[in-house]
Write a protein that holds these residues in place. Structure first.
Motif, PDB file in Angstrom:
ATOM      1  N   GLY A  31       1.511  -8.108   0.606  1.00  0.00           N
ATOM      2  CA  GLY A  31       1.297  -6.676   0.496  1.00  0.00           C
ATOM      3  C   GLY A  31       1.559  -5.955   1.794  1.00  0.00           C
ATOM      4  O   GLY A  31       2.180  -6.490   2.710  1.00  0.00           O
ATOM      5  N   ARG A 160      -1.365   1.642 -10.453  1.00  0.00           N
ATOM      6  CA  ARG A 160      -1.557   0.336 -11.111  1.00  0.00           C
ATOM      7  C   ARG A 160      -0.912   0.339 -12.490  1.00  0.00           C
ATOM      8  O   ARG A 160      -0.275  -0.636 -12.892  1.00  0.00           O
ATOM      9  N   PHE A 163       2.865  -0.142 -12.269  1.00  0.00           N
ATOM     10  CA  PHE A 163       3.277  -1.531 -12.030  1.00  0.00           C
ATOM     11  C   PHE A 163       3.036  -2.413 -13.242  1.00  0.00           C
ATOM     12  O   PHE A 163       3.819  -3.315 -13.513  1.00  0.00           O
ATOM     13  N   THR A 171      -0.453  -5.937  -9.553  1.00  0.00           N
ATOM     14  CA  THR A 171      -0.503  -5.121  -8.342  1.00  0.00           C
ATOM     15  C   THR A 171      -1.833  -4.401  -8.260  1.00  0.00           C
ATOM     16  O   THR A 171      -2.353  -3.922  -9.254  1.00  0.00           O
ATOM     17  N   ASP A 172      -2.350  -4.318  -7.034  1.00  0.00           N
ATOM     18  CA  ASP A 172      -3.535  -3.510  -6.792  1.00  0.00           C
ATOM     19  C   ASP A 172      -3.206  -2.520  -5.686  1.00  0.00           C
ATOM     20  O   ASP A 172      -2.470  -2.845  -4.751  1.00  0.00           O
ATOM     21  N   VAL A 173      -3.715  -1.326  -5.805  1.00  0.00           N
ATOM     22  CA  VAL A 173      -3.499  -0.282  -4.825  1.00  0.00           C
ATOM     23  C   VAL A 173      -4.856   0.311  -4.485  1.00  0.00           C
ATOM     24  O   VAL A 173      -5.638   0.638  -5.380  1.00  0.00           O
TER      25      VAL A 173
END
Length: 194
Positions: A31, A160, A163, A171-173
């Motif tokens: 990341g 999220r 993605f 995926t994490d944001v």
């Protein structure tokens, strides 16, 4: 829109206005960590946005830098919202190797009403509409655009969803934006940090 710069960290050094990539082989996780301050101040101070608008635009700037800094070619990454909320448009673009521009459009009367009613969360200010993520690889190349619905969720959840639906990559944001007080002359100055 004003253009500001951000540095891409190649050696894992952190600091203001930097992007630091990371990779954890054992967990198959990779990341980017983004930390912005002075660049964000320059963008937001130039337009003197009300606090809720500035906070939303700061989140879009961080999201744009986070995703745009992953480009492996010269080009632009653009994030834009269009919605029916008091903040009806946000746009930020990241041009490699690291310049950033951003702008917000809002209805001041509706913003004041939403704030007075306590409906000033990011999701409420955006309302419903779309968030478009555009990759522009330059002349002679076709743009790629992914669009995801703004459905009353915050920008983290919208990213999220993008993605999950478009890229099908787990995926994490996480976005964090705040004003901090920097000690100094006159008792300190407020600065943006994300």
């Amino acid at each position: 829109m004003s253009e500001q710069s951000i540095k891409l960290g190649e050696f894992g050094f952190a600091g203001d206005d930097h992007v630091v990539p990371f990779d954890v082989d054992a967990l198959d996780v990779r990341g980017r960590a983004v930390q912005v301050g002075p660049m964000l101040d320059q963008i937001l101070d130039r337009h003197a946005y009300p606090e809720p608008v500035a906070r939303l635009l700061a989140e879009v700037v961080v999201l744009t830098v986070l995703l745009g800094s992953a480009l492996k070619f010269d080009g632009k990454f653009i994030v834009q919202t269009r919605s029916d909320g008091p903040v009806d448009m946000l746009v930020a673009d990241f041009a490699t190797p690291g310049s950033v521009r951003a702008y917000a459009h809002f209805d001041d009367e509706r913003l004041q009403q939403a704030t007075a009613e306590g409906a000033d969360s990011p999701a409420a200010l955006l309302g419903t509409g779309v968030l478009a993520l555009t990759i522009d690889q330059g002349a002679y190349m076709q743009r790629y655009q992914g669009v995801v619905e703004l459905d009353g969720s915050d920008l983290e959840e919208v990213a999220r969803s993008y993605f999950r639906q478009s890229e099908q990559i787990p995926t994490d944001v996480r976005l964090g934006v705040a004003r901090i007080v920097v000690p100094g002359e006159g008792g300190g100055a407020e600065r943006w940090r994300a």
